[in-house]
Design a protein around this motif. Structure first.
Motif, mmCIF file in Angstrom:
data_model
loop_
_atom_site.group_PDB
_atom_site.id
_atom_site.type_symbol
_atom_site.label_atom_id
_atom_site.label_comp_id
_atom_site.label_asym_id
_atom_site.label_seq_id
_atom_site.Cartn_x
_atom_site.Cartn_y
_atom_site.Cartn_z
ATOM 1 N N ARG A 325 57.753 60.317 34.230
ATOM 2 C CA ARG A 325 57.116 58.998 34.132
ATOM 3 C C ARG A 325 56.590 58.774 32.719
ATOM 4 O O ARG A 325 55.995 59.670 32.127
ATOM 5 C CB ARG A 325 55.979 58.859 35.146
ATOM 6 N N ILE A 326 56.835 57.576 32.202
ATOM 7 C CA ILE A 326 56.357 57.224 30.860
ATOM 8 C C ILE A 326 55.684 55.855 30.889
ATOM 9 O O ILE A 326 55.982 55.015 31.738
ATOM 10 C CB ILE A 326 57.511 57.176 29.842
ATOM 11 N N GLY A 327 54.794 55.618 29.947
ATOM 12 C CA GLY A 327 54.270 54.276 29.740
ATOM 13 C C GLY A 327 55.342 53.430 29.082
ATOM 14 O O GLY A 327 55.928 53.834 28.072
ATOM 15 N N CYS A 328 55.611 52.240 29.633
ATOM 16 C CA CYS A 328 56.641 51.366 29.073
ATOM 17 C C CYS A 328 56.582 50.022 29.786
ATOM 18 O O CYS A 328 56.431 49.961 31.008
ATOM 19 C CB CYS A 328 58.034 51.965 29.250
ATOM 20 N N ASN A 329 56.725 48.930 29.023
ATOM 21 C CA ASN A 329 56.627 47.599 29.629
ATOM 22 C C ASN A 329 57.989 46.956 29.876
ATOM 23 O O ASN A 329 58.068 45.764 30.167
ATOM 24 C CB ASN A 329 55.782 46.671 28.748
ATOM 25 N N MET A 330 59.084 47.730 29.788
ATOM 26 C CA MET A 330 60.395 47.152 30.087
ATOM 27 C C MET A 330 60.500 46.798 31.571
ATOM 28 O O MET A 330 59.896 47.456 32.419
ATOM 29 C CB MET A 330 61.516 48.108 29.677
ATOM 30 N N THR A 331 61.279 45.769 31.863
ATOM 31 C CA THR A 331 61.351 45.199 33.207
ATOM 32 C C THR A 331 62.741 45.396 33.822
ATOM 33 O O THR A 331 63.570 46.127 33.290
ATOM 34 C CB THR A 331 61.027 43.697 33.137
ATOM 35 N N GLY A 332 62.986 44.705 34.963
ATOM 36 C CA GLY A 332 64.262 44.807 35.653
ATOM 37 C C GLY A 332 65.438 44.537 34.742
ATOM 38 O O GLY A 332 65.380 43.673 33.870
ATOM 39 N N GLY A 333 66.531 45.271 34.960
ATOM 40 C CA GLY A 333 67.674 45.242 34.062
ATOM 41 C C GLY A 333 67.727 46.529 33.260
ATOM 42 O O GLY A 333 68.783 46.961 32.806
ATOM 43 N N THR A 334 66.545 47.159 33.101
ATOM 44 C CA THR A 334 66.461 48.454 32.430
ATOM 45 C C THR A 334 66.970 49.571 33.328
ATOM 46 O O THR A 334 67.332 50.642 32.843
ATOM 47 C CB THR A 334 65.000 48.749 32.029
ATOM 48 N N SER A 335 66.995 49.345 34.632
ATOM 49 C CA SER A 335 67.415 50.365 35.589
ATOM 50 C C SER A 335 68.730 51.009 35.162
ATOM 51 O O SER A 335 69.670 50.326 34.772
ATOM 52 C CB SER A 335 67.584 49.758 36.977
ATOM 53 N N GLY A 336 68.775 52.326 35.252
ATOM 54 C CA GLY A 336 69.978 53.055 34.871
ATOM 55 C C GLY A 336 70.027 53.435 33.413
ATOM 56 O O GLY A 336 70.835 54.278 33.013
ATOM 57 N N THR A 353 66.191 55.365 34.011
ATOM 58 C CA THR A 353 65.175 54.525 34.641
ATOM 59 C C THR A 353 65.519 54.274 36.101
ATOM 60 O O THR A 353 66.636 53.884 36.438
ATOM 61 C CB THR A 353 65.044 53.187 33.907
ATOM 62 N N SER A 354 64.532 54.488 36.981
ATOM 63 C CA SER A 354 64.710 54.273 38.414
ATOM 64 C C SER A 354 63.712 53.259 38.957
ATOM 65 O O SER A 354 64.100 52.248 39.530
ATOM 66 C CB SER A 354 64.563 55.601 39.170
ATOM 67 N N ILE A 355 62.426 53.526 38.788
ATOM 68 C CA ILE A 355 61.389 52.657 39.343
ATOM 69 C C ILE A 355 60.381 52.291 38.260
ATOM 70 O O ILE A 355 60.342 52.894 37.186
ATOM 71 C CB ILE A 355 60.648 53.328 40.524
ATOM 72 N N SER A 356 59.557 51.286 38.569
ATOM 73 C CA SER A 356 58.506 50.873 37.636
ATOM 74 C C SER A 356 57.263 50.518 38.427
ATOM 75 O O SER A 356 57.300 50.353 39.645
ATOM 76 C CB SER A 356 58.956 49.663 36.812
ATOM 77 N N SER A 357 56.159 50.369 37.721
ATOM 78 C CA SER A 357 54.961 49.848 38.367
ATOM 79 C C SER A 357 55.126 48.344 38.565
ATOM 80 O O SER A 357 55.862 47.685 37.828
ATOM 81 C CB SER A 357 53.722 50.124 37.506
ATOM 82 N N SER A 358 54.451 47.814 39.540
ATOM 83 C CA SER A 358 54.553 46.376 39.818
ATOM 84 C C SER A 358 54.015 45.533 38.678
ATOM 85 O O SER A 358 54.365 44.359 38.546
ATOM 86 C CB SER A 358 53.805 46.036 41.112
ATOM 87 N N THR A 359 53.199 46.140 37.828
ATOM 88 C CA THR A 359 52.632 45.420 36.679
ATOM 89 C C THR A 359 53.365 45.735 35.382
ATOM 90 O O THR A 359 52.925 45.334 34.312
ATOM 91 C CB THR A 359 51.140 45.768 36.531
ATOM 92 N N HIS A 360 54.465 46.486 35.475
ATOM 93 C CA HIS A 360 55.300 46.815 34.314
ATOM 94 C C HIS A 360 54.522 47.529 33.219
ATOM 95 O O HIS A 360 54.642 47.210 32.037
ATOM 96 C CB HIS A 360 55.966 45.553 33.750
ATOM 97 N N THR A 361 53.764 48.518 33.635
ATOM 98 C CA THR A 361 53.048 49.335 32.663
ATOM 99 C C THR A 361 53.704 50.700 32.489
ATOM 100 O O THR A 361 53.449 51.383 31.494
ATOM 101 C CB THR A 361 51.584 49.539 33.085
ATOM 102 N N TRP A 362 54.517 51.124 33.459
ATOM 103 C CA TRP A 362 55.208 52.405 33.343
ATOM 104 C C TRP A 362 56.567 52.373 34.035
ATOM 105 O O TRP A 362 56.847 51.513 34.868
ATOM 106 C CB TRP A 362 54.368 53.566 33.870
ATOM 107 N N LEU A 363 57.419 53.327 33.639
ATOM 108 C CA LEU A 363 58.722 53.554 34.258
ATOM 109 C C LEU A 363 58.796 55.000 34.724
ATOM 110 O O LEU A 363 58.141 55.881 34.156
ATOM 111 C CB LEU A 363 59.857 53.314 33.255
ATOM 112 N N ALA A 364 59.598 55.245 35.738
ATOM 113 C CA ALA A 364 59.835 56.616 36.191
ATOM 114 C C ALA A 364 61.324 56.816 36.435
ATOM 115 O O ALA A 364 62.039 55.890 36.830
ATOM 116 C CB ALA A 364 59.044 56.920 37.463
ATOM 117 N N GLY A 365 61.760 58.035 36.182
ATOM 118 C CA GLY A 365 63.164 58.375 36.385
ATOM 119 C C GLY A 365 63.286 59.783 36.943
ATOM 120 O O GLY A 365 62.374 60.608 36.802
ATOM 121 N N PRO A 366 64.400 60.113 37.573
ATOM 122 C CA PRO A 366 64.564 61.432 38.194
ATOM 123 C C PRO A 366 64.696 62.554 37.178
ATOM 124 O O PRO A 366 65.255 62.364 36.090
ATOM 125 C CB PRO A 366 65.870 61.275 38.992
ATOM 126 N N HIS A 367 64.169 63.708 37.520
ATOM 127 C CA HIS A 367 64.443 64.912 36.742
ATOM 128 C C HIS A 367 65.842 65.374 37.130
ATOM 129 O O HIS A 367 66.177 65.465 38.312
ATOM 130 C CB HIS A 367 63.417 66.009 37.055
#
Length: 386
Positions: A325-336, A353-367
């Motif tokens: 998980r990282i701090g990042c404000n990128m939104t939908g379309g970033t997935s993958g 990129t897999s999921i994000s916070s609903s407020t677009h403050t972070w992204l998470a991706g699989p290890h």
């Protein structure tokens, strides 16, 4: 969709109509069989077994392009049900520009996974930076993935990755599982293509549709003719909200050029990233860079962006691997979109990129561990002798 038997001549005419052939998805384990075109003892002069899901008439082609998603989660759900016939000029420049951001998988900004000891504190937001242009000179392996979904044409991001079976000649693209399959309540997306260095000079989206194709698709369009994703994503994944399936939200495409060129994707673009399956957990990685084409506001999908950040861990469900998980404000379309480290001077993909916070403050991706390596190895070996 039931299989349909046709004469050899009829099948050949259909293939010519679609300007390509169809193969099936490579499964994430050896038990899931692929459905291909196979010889059959048919009636009369013999026939061919048409793969499930393949258009078999002009009406079917229109249905494939324009809709027909009824019972989609039943007839096009399993690993062996994948089909992606090439339909030339389906993705013209103006249609590429109209594609929406991918179905966004968001979770609450606080609390997600916080009950698990392996979850690190929520990271501080990081503002995405524009990637230097032209993209083919600065981040050539990255591009956009376009696909048709029940909600219309949509986009994700993807990365050209090295193929150990074809050094220097890879046709493999890494992305998120939810960009190609909807998980436990859906099925395969359609008309899946990869466009490397999309919108090479980063023009505003309102100018893209009227721009020359060599600027929007500098290397052309590459259609997926085979895809592997994890069985965990197909059986557990949710496109509505993050869950345990998000830890396995990755996929690999094998692609071919729409124009029929004999060159591989890597030869055409001149670049590919290495994939690492032996990286330490996120809390032991000093820094990484996440790339993608965010398409939901305040972004418009026209520009490649990057978030440099230090990752932490996020556990979504007990018993599943900790995600990065990282701090990042990128939104939908970033997935993958790929997450990279510099390993020995080599651009190395360690997550997506897999999921994000609903407020677009972070992204998470699989290890990327043994499950991801199995998915990758399966598709590489499938095409090893081709």
């Amino acid at each position: 969709m039931p299989s349909i038997r046709r004469s050899t001549a009829a099948a050949a005419a259909l293939v010519a109509l679609l300007a390509g052939t169809v193969t099936a998805c490579g499964p994430s384990d050896d038990k899931a069989a692929a459905s291909g075109v196979t010889d059959q003892k048919g009636q009369g002069n013999g026939g061919l077994q048409i793969p499930k899901g393949m258009p078999t008439s002009l009406d079917d082609v229109k249905k494939w392009q324009d809709g027909g998603w009824q019972n989609w989660d039943k007839w096009a759900r399993k690993a062996a049900d994948f089909a992606n016939p090439v339909i030339k000029d389906h993705w013209k420049t103006d249609r590429l520009a109209k594609a929406k951001n991918s179905p966004e998988i968001a979770v609450k900004a606080t609390g997600a996974g916080s009950e698990f000891d392996a979850t690190d504190p929520e990271p501080q937001p990081v503002t995405a930076e524009q990637v230097a242009r032209p993209y083919h000179q600065h981040m050539a392996p990255v591009g956009k993935i376009f696909f048709d979904s029940p909600k219309g044409p949509m986009v994700c991001s993807g990365t050209i990755v090295e193929d150990p079976a074809h050094p220097g000649k890879s046709n493999l693209v890494w992305t998120a599982g939810h960009c190609v399959h909807s998980g436990k309540r859906g099925g395969w997306m359609r008309n899946i293509v990869f466009v490397p260095s999309y919108n090479d000079n980063g023009m505003p989206m309102n100018q893209v549709s009227g721009s020359p194709s060599q600027q929007v698709t500098p290397y052309g369009r590459f259609w997926a003719d085979w895809i592997t994703t994890s069985g965990e994503w197909i059986n557990m994944g949710s496109e509505d909200t993050g869950n345990g399936g998000s830890a396995y939200d990755f996929a690999v495409l094998h692609v071919k050029p729409e124009n029929g060129s004999g060159k591989s994707l890597q030869e055409t673009v001149g670049a590919a990233a290495r994939v690492a399956f032996d990286t330490p957990s996120a809390d032991r990685i000093a820094s990484l860079d996440a790339f993608g084409y965010p398409a939901a506001p305040p972004f418009d999908g026209a520009r490649m962006m990057n978030c440099p950040a230090r990752p932490g861990r996020l556990v979504m469900q007990e018993g599943t691997p900790a995600m990065n998980r990282i701090g990042c404000n990128m939104t939908g379309g970033t997935s993958g979109g790929g997450w990279f480290v510099n390993h020995g001077g080599k651009l190395t993909l360690v997550s997506n990129t897999s999921i994000s916070s609903s407020t677009h403050t972070w992204l998470a991706g699989p290890h990327l561990g043994p499950e991801a390596q199995r998915v990758f190895t399966n598709i590489s070996q499938k095409f090893a002798n081709r």
